[in-house]
Design a protein around this motif. Structure first.
Motif, PDB file in Angstrom:
ATOM      1  N   HIS A  23      14.159  68.500  -5.776  1.00 10.07           N
ATOM      2  CA  HIS A  23      14.383  67.861  -7.078  1.00 10.07           C
ATOM      3  C   HIS A  23      13.101  67.898  -7.913  1.00 10.07           C
ATOM      4  O   HIS A  23      13.112  68.257  -9.095  1.00 10.07           O
ATOM      5  CB  HIS A  23      14.844  66.417  -6.841  1.00 10.07           C
ATOM      6  CG  HIS A  23      14.862  65.575  -8.060  1.00 10.07           C
ATOM      7  ND1 HIS A  23      13.877  64.662  -8.338  1.00 10.07           N
ATOM      8  CD2 HIS A  23      15.728  65.512  -9.091  1.00 10.07           C
ATOM      9  CE1 HIS A  23      14.150  64.062  -9.480  1.00 10.07           C
ATOM     10  NE2 HIS A  23      15.258  64.555  -9.953  1.00 10.07           N
ATOM     11  N   GLN A  24      11.986  67.536  -7.306  1.00  7.75           N
ATOM     12  CA  GLN A  24      10.712  67.535  -8.006  1.00  7.75           C
ATOM     13  C   GLN A  24      10.307  68.948  -8.414  1.00  7.75           C
ATOM     14  O   GLN A  24       9.737  69.146  -9.490  1.00  7.75           O
ATOM     15  CB  GLN A  24       9.632  66.914  -7.123  1.00  7.75           C
ATOM     16  CG  GLN A  24       9.858  65.443  -6.883  1.00  7.75           C
ATOM     17  CD  GLN A  24       9.025  64.883  -5.750  1.00  7.75           C
ATOM     18  OE1 GLN A  24       8.534  65.607  -4.892  1.00  7.75           O
ATOM     19  NE2 GLN A  24       8.870  63.562  -5.745  1.00  7.75           N
ATOM     20  N   LEU A  25      10.621  69.933  -7.590  1.00 11.19           N
ATOM     21  CA  LEU A  25      10.311  71.331  -7.904  1.00 11.19           C
ATOM     22  C   LEU A  25      11.045  71.780  -9.169  1.00 11.19           C
ATOM     23  O   LEU A  25      10.450  72.402 -10.049  1.00 11.19           O
ATOM     24  CB  LEU A  25      10.670  72.222  -6.712  1.00 11.19           C
ATOM     25  CG  LEU A  25      10.399  73.716  -6.850  1.00 11.19           C
ATOM     26  CD1 LEU A  25       8.913  73.996  -7.052  1.00 11.19           C
ATOM     27  CD2 LEU A  25      10.908  74.447  -5.605  1.00 11.19           C
ATOM     28  N   PHE A  26      12.324  71.477  -9.279  1.00  4.14           N
ATOM     29  CA  PHE A  26      13.084  71.810 -10.493  1.00  4.14           C
ATOM     30  C   PHE A  26      12.437  71.178 -11.728  1.00  4.14           C
ATOM     31  O   PHE A  26      12.232  71.843 -12.745  1.00  4.14           O
ATOM     32  CB  PHE A  26      14.534  71.318 -10.385  1.00  4.14           C
ATOM     33  CG  PHE A  26      15.470  72.291  -9.741  1.00  4.14           C
ATOM     34  CD1 PHE A  26      15.916  73.410 -10.415  1.00  4.14           C
ATOM     35  CD2 PHE A  26      15.914  72.077  -8.448  1.00  4.14           C
ATOM     36  CE1 PHE A  26      16.788  74.310  -9.825  1.00  4.14           C
ATOM     37  CE2 PHE A  26      16.789  72.968  -7.841  1.00  4.14           C
ATOM     38  CZ  PHE A  26      17.228  74.084  -8.533  1.00  4.14           C
ATOM     39  N   ILE A  44      25.862  70.761  -4.450  1.00  6.90           N
ATOM     40  CA  ILE A  44      25.340  69.467  -4.003  1.00  6.90           C
ATOM     41  C   ILE A  44      24.369  69.747  -2.860  1.00  6.90           C
ATOM     42  O   ILE A  44      24.697  70.466  -1.919  1.00  6.90           O
ATOM     43  CB  ILE A  44      26.470  68.533  -3.525  1.00  6.90           C
ATOM     44  CG1 ILE A  44      27.401  68.225  -4.699  1.00  6.90           C
ATOM     45  CG2 ILE A  44      25.883  67.261  -2.924  1.00  6.90           C
ATOM     46  CD1 ILE A  44      28.634  67.424  -4.310  1.00  6.90           C
ATOM     47  N   ILE A  45      23.182  69.176  -2.956  1.00  7.27           N
ATOM     48  CA  ILE A  45      22.169  69.316  -1.914  1.00  7.27           C
ATOM     49  C   ILE A  45      22.197  68.028  -1.091  1.00  7.27           C
ATOM     50  O   ILE A  45      22.067  66.939  -1.637  1.00  7.27           O
ATOM     51  CB  ILE A  45      20.759  69.496  -2.532  1.00  7.27           C
ATOM     52  CG1 ILE A  45      20.731  70.590  -3.578  1.00  7.27           C
ATOM     53  CG2 ILE A  45      19.727  69.705  -1.441  1.00  7.27           C
ATOM     54  CD1 ILE A  45      20.834  71.990  -3.087  1.00  7.27           C
ATOM     55  N   TYR A  46      22.373  68.168   0.203  1.00 10.97           N
ATOM     56  CA  TYR A  46      22.364  66.988   1.058  1.00 10.97           C
ATOM     57  C   TYR A  46      21.627  67.297   2.350  1.00 10.97           C
ATOM     58  O   TYR A  46      21.407  68.447   2.698  1.00 10.97           O
ATOM     59  CB  TYR A  46      23.792  66.501   1.349  1.00 10.97           C
ATOM     60  CG  TYR A  46      24.597  67.450   2.208  1.00 10.97           C
ATOM     61  CD1 TYR A  46      24.652  67.289   3.582  1.00 10.97           C
ATOM     62  CD2 TYR A  46      25.290  68.518   1.638  1.00 10.97           C
ATOM     63  CE1 TYR A  46      25.371  68.176   4.361  1.00 10.97           C
ATOM     64  CE2 TYR A  46      26.013  69.397   2.407  1.00 10.97           C
ATOM     65  CZ  TYR A  46      26.048  69.223   3.776  1.00 10.97           C
ATOM     66  OH  TYR A  46      26.754  70.096   4.544  1.00 10.97           O
ATOM     67  N   GLY A  47      21.214  66.251   3.037  1.00  5.93           N
ATOM     68  CA  GLY A  47      20.505  66.406   4.295  1.00  5.93           C
ATOM     69  C   GLY A  47      19.934  65.075   4.719  1.00  5.93           C
ATOM     70  O   GLY A  47      20.030  64.077   4.002  1.00  5.93           O
ATOM     71  N   THR A  48      19.320  65.069   5.880  1.00  5.97           N
ATOM     72  CA  THR A  48      18.726  63.838   6.391  1.00  5.97           C
ATOM     73  C   THR A  48      17.361  63.614   5.745  1.00  5.97           C
ATOM     74  O   THR A  48      16.818  64.497   5.090  1.00  5.97           O
ATOM     75  CB  THR A  48      18.567  63.901   7.925  1.00  5.97           C
ATOM     76  OG1 THR A  48      17.727  65.012   8.243  1.00  5.97           O
ATOM     77  CG2 THR A  48      19.908  64.075   8.616  1.00  5.97           C
ATOM     78  N   GLY A  73      19.127  60.856  -5.479  1.00  2.00           N
ATOM     79  CA  GLY A  73      19.941  59.780  -4.938  1.00  2.00           C
ATOM     80  C   GLY A  73      19.150  58.736  -4.185  1.00  2.00           C
ATOM     81  O   GLY A  73      19.432  57.543  -4.266  1.00  2.00           O
ATOM     82  N   GLU A  74      18.123  59.153  -3.434  1.00  2.00           N
ATOM     83  CA  GLU A  74      17.318  58.196  -2.670  1.00  2.00           C
ATOM     84  C   GLU A  74      16.613  57.218  -3.600  1.00  2.00           C
ATOM     85  O   GLU A  74      16.562  56.032  -3.333  1.00  2.00           O
ATOM     86  CB  GLU A  74      16.299  58.931  -1.801  1.00  2.00           C
ATOM     87  CG  GLU A  74      16.932  59.636  -0.624  1.00  2.00           C
ATOM     88  CD  GLU A  74      15.909  60.397   0.209  1.00  2.00           C
ATOM     89  OE1 GLU A  74      14.700  60.298  -0.059  1.00  2.00           O
ATOM     90  OE2 GLU A  74      16.346  61.092   1.132  1.00  2.00           O
ATOM     91  N   THR A  75      16.057  57.735  -4.692  1.00  2.00           N
ATOM     92  CA  THR A  75      15.367  56.861  -5.647  1.00  2.00           C
ATOM     93  C   THR A  75      16.360  55.926  -6.315  1.00  2.00           C
ATOM     94  O   THR A  75      16.085  54.748  -6.518  1.00  2.00           O
ATOM     95  CB  THR A  75      14.624  57.693  -6.707  1.00  2.00           C
ATOM     96  OG1 THR A  75      13.683  58.530  -6.039  1.00  2.00           O
ATOM     97  CG2 THR A  75      13.908  56.819  -7.701  1.00  2.00           C
ATOM     98  N   MET A  76      17.556  56.441  -6.641  1.00  2.00           N
ATOM     99  CA  MET A  76      18.580  55.608  -7.258  1.00  2.00           C
ATOM    100  C   MET A  76      18.973  54.455  -6.325  1.00  2.00           C
ATOM    101  O   MET A  76      19.120  53.314  -6.757  1.00  2.00           O
ATOM    102  CB  MET A  76      19.792  56.441  -7.628  1.00  2.00           C
ATOM    103  CG  MET A  76      19.511  57.436  -8.741  1.00  2.00           C
ATOM    104  SD  MET A  76      20.846  58.620  -8.984  1.00  2.00           S
ATOM    105  CE  MET A  76      22.160  57.565  -9.545  1.00  2.00           C
TER     106      MET A  76
END
Length: 168
Positions: free
Chosen positions: A43-46, A30-34, A157-160
């Motif tokens: 996410h876009q890179l993948f 899980i990738i998380y951060g501020t 998650g931010e877009t969701m």
């Protein structure tokens, strides 16, 4: 599919070369951060490396994958690259997938994408670490992680959350 690492250069918010190693012990990552830490950029890179496309929000364009600040600092009449690669294991075999785009900065400072210079390949890595380019790289990607399933494995998650706020 077990992702071993992702490496990048000059992709969006990531101005320099970097590499992220992942655990392959079967646990979930899980990738998380501020805000502003680069979660969405990762996410876009993948998405870009694997499928050659990126779903951007309204503030950016699929043509401008390079780091904008770095692009401003480059001298005129030069070429520069954006690249990313993923090493992964699938069914006991090791692979490397790499995508690279080339940009040109003109005399007047405009930056354009040179499609003819782009590179994309998938290599199968042997036991000695040597890679051999596969003839049909897109088919390999679709077999390992079909693009239709990608939203379930790589999600933003931010877009969701933003969509939920707008759509209720």
């Amino acid at each position: 599919m077990k992702i071993k690492n992702i490496e990048y250069y000059n992709f969006r918010n990531f101005a320099e070369q970097g590499k992220i190693d992942f655990s392959t012990d079967g646990k979930i990552t899980i990738i998380y951060g501020t805000n502003g830490d680069g979660k969405t950029t990762l996410h876009q890179l993948f998405q870009w490396i694997l499928y050659g496309r990126v779903n951007f929000n309204r503030t950016t364009s699929a043509e401008k994958l390079y780091n904008l600040e770095k692009g401003k600092r480059l001298t005129k009449e030069c070429f520069f690259k954006v690249w990313g690669q993923i090493e992964f294991e699938h069914n006991g075999e090791n692979y490397l997938v790499r995508r690279e785009w080339v940009y040109n900065k003109s005399k007047n400072g405009d930056i354009s994408h040179k499609f003819s210079e782009d590179e994309f390949y998938v290599q199968k890595i042997d036991g000695k670490g040597a890679g051999k380019n596969l003839d049909k790289p897109n088919i390999v990607i679709e077999e390992v992680l079909p693009s239709g399933l990608a939203p379930y494995f790589f999600f933003d998650g931010e877009t969701m959350i933003a969509d939920l706020k707008i759509k209720g």
